[in-house]
Design a protein around this motif. Structure first.
Motif, PDB file in Angstrom:
ATOM      1  N   THR A  14      20.098  71.354  44.913  1.00 50.02           N
ATOM      2  CA  THR A  14      19.977  70.526  46.109  1.00 50.02           C
ATOM      3  C   THR A  14      20.672  71.194  47.283  1.00 50.02           C
ATOM      4  OG1 THR A  14      19.910  68.540  44.754  1.00 50.02           O
ATOM      5  CG2 THR A  14      20.458  68.249  47.071  1.00 50.02           C
ATOM      6  N   GLU A  29      20.462  70.337  32.733  1.00 48.46           N
ATOM      7  CA  GLU A  29      19.722  70.072  33.971  1.00 48.46           C
ATOM      8  C   GLU A  29      20.568  69.255  34.938  1.00 48.46           C
ATOM      9  OE1 GLU A  29      16.616  70.706  35.520  1.00 48.46           O
ATOM     10  OE2 GLU A  29      16.868  72.368  34.129  1.00 48.46           O
ATOM     11  N   VAL A  40      21.370  70.265  39.041  1.00 46.51           N
ATOM     12  CA  VAL A  40      20.700  69.554  40.133  1.00 46.51           C
ATOM     13  C   VAL A  40      21.490  69.648  41.444  1.00 46.51           C
ATOM     14  CG1 VAL A  40      20.017  67.267  40.950  1.00 46.51           C
ATOM     15  CG2 VAL A  40      19.303  68.046  38.704  1.00 46.51           C
TER      16      VAL A  40
END
Length: 67
Positions: free
Chosen positions: A20, A12, A16
């Motif tokens: 984003t 994860e 990210v």
């Protein structure tokens, strides 16, 4: 058990930044800006003059008045 959770957390963490950036690109395509509005010199002068009216220099702590 904890090893599996740590592995999932690591995966994860890697994804990210990608998500984003995808979100930022999506917002830009819709014509929106990210972050607050820019501050100009005129804004700063306006704010400082209002501050001077509300808080005269006599209200500043002594150490600030000496400078």
């Amino acid at each position: 058990m904890f090893t599996v959770l740590a592995a999932i957390s690591g995966l994860e963490r890697e994804h990210v930044p990608d998500r984003t950036l995808e979100g930022h690109e999506s917002v830009r395509k819709r014509g929106k800006t990210i972050g607050g509005t820019g501050v100009t010199s005129e804004d700063i002068v306006s704010i400082s003059s209002r501050y001077d009216e509300l808080c005269p220099s006599s209200m500043l702590p002594i150490r600030m008045q000496d400078k």
